[in-house]
Design an enzyme around this catalytic site. Structure first.
Site, PDB file in Angstrom:
ATOM      1  CD  GLN A 110      -2.933  -0.837  -0.098  1.00  0.00           C
ATOM      2  OE1 GLN A 110      -3.196   0.289  -0.506  1.00  0.00           O
ATOM      3  NE2 GLN A 110      -3.383  -1.928  -0.697  1.00  0.00           N
ATOM      4  CB  SER A 111       4.213   1.932  -1.341  1.00  0.00           C
ATOM      5  OG  SER A 111       4.985   3.065  -1.673  1.00  0.00           O
ATOM      6  CG  ASN A 112       0.575   6.736   0.697  1.00  0.00           C
ATOM      7  OD1 ASN A 112      -0.532   6.392   0.311  1.00  0.00           O
ATOM      8  ND2 ASN A 112       0.875   6.878   1.981  1.00  0.00           N
TER       9      ASN A 112
END
Length: 335
Positions: free
Chosen positions: A72-74
């Site tokens: 879920q890396s921005n």
């Protein structure tokens, strides 16, 4: 060496919003700088960093952006969006196995056309080797890679928040409140390093305060100092590493990816009282630390405090089950 060219990506200046209800409750003037509204799929602080990282990539003739992070890396999502916009290729090394169904930022990565490589925990421990391998793959195909570190956190990425400090100083000069403190979530500390550099260069009058959300405070301080030293050495900036780097310690919880009751309750509180949504992993933890600090001592950070909302809204959705239980009156389980 000259500062890399800045490729215009962010919608700036981002607005400043007073949190009226919370201000009355806390006895402090509390504001948000809405860096969640920088554009490119609400990419938050990452798009500011990418203005300089992509500027350097373009100057080097790169056609492929490579980066890494959690599922879920921005940052990975922002890299994917920028690559799609500029007609470049994005290759991402993410920690975790391929899920049965894409969600949140990972769904957007795939929608934007990124090539995803899934790494085990052990492989991610050696992520630099993985990134080197991906860069070599690109070169073998005749491409030109540019590697962006996790969170875009290096001396080049920090220039994005140097410019944010310049922007904020300009807003204060044009009538925004003269903040006593500016508070920001700190993972590796790259954004705070940039703010501290810009504070000196632009005369920002505010104390710059970070809230570590994963690593111990000493590790974050060291990272901030190293990033500043690299920027000073590489770009010849006429600044110094401050003797004191101000952090609100003790709000890391069980680490970056772990989200519990307190963060979820802060998300609900701010959404219902101010109509603003935080993300569970970064801004909710940091904002919870800020609220706790002000609850204990309303004057701890001065009369006027500005929290920089660095974005991350899409990582809210993978926590929908825990949030649903909370919203329906059941105690949320730790995720």
């Amino acid at each position: 060496m000259a500062v890399p060219p800045r490729y215009p990506l962010a919608l700036c200046p981002t607005p400043i919003l007073k949190l009226d209800r919370l201000s009355r409750q806390l006895g402090v003037e509390l504001y948000l700088k809405r860096d969640d509204l920088t554009g490119l799929l609400e990419s938050g602080n990452k798009v500011r960093k990418l203005e300089f990282l992509v500027g350097e990539a373009a100057a080097e003739g790169a056609d492929t952006l490579i980066s890494c992070g959690t599922l879920q890396s921005n940052c990975c999502r922002a890299v994917s969006a920028v690559a799609a916009r500029l007609g470049m290729r994005a290759v991402l090394a993410v920690k975790g196995g391929k899920p049965a169904t894409y969600d949140g930022n990972l769904l957007l990565d795939r929608l934007l056309g990124a090539d995803i490589r899934y790494l085990s925990d052990a492989e991610f421990e050696r992520v630099d080797e993985a990134l080197d391998g991906l860069a070599e793959e690109v070169r073998q195909r005749g491409g030109r890679p540019y590697v962006i570190p996790e969170s875009g956190s290096n001396e080049v990425g920090a220039l994005g928040y140097l410019e944010c400090a310049v922007e904020l100083a300009g807003q204060i000069g044009q009538g925004a409140p003269r903040f006593d403190s500016v508070v920001i979530a700190a993972f590796s500390g790259g954004s705070q390093a940039g703010l501290l550099m810009g504070k000196q260069l632009a005369g920002l009058p505010s104390d710059v305060v970070g809230v570590p959300i994963a690593f111990p405070a000493d590790r974050v301080r060291d990272s901030i100092a190293r990033t500043m030293v690299k920027a000073i050495t590489r770009f010849g900036l006429a600044i110094e590493v401050p003797k004191t780097i101000h952090l609100l310690d003790g709000y890391q919880g069980r680490g970056r990816a772990a989200v519990g009751d307190e963060e979820l309750r802060v998300i609900v509180r701010l959404a219902r009282e101010e109509g603003v949504v935080l993300d569970p992993v970064y801004t909710a933890k940091a904002f919870a630390g800020l609220l706790d600090t002000l609850r204990k001592d309303p004057r701890a950070l001065g009369q006027r405090v500005c929290f920089i909302h660095t974005g991350g809204i899409f990582s809210l959705f993978p926590f929908r089950e825990s949030l649903s239980r909370l919203l329906d009156g059941e105690p949320p389980r730790h995720s």
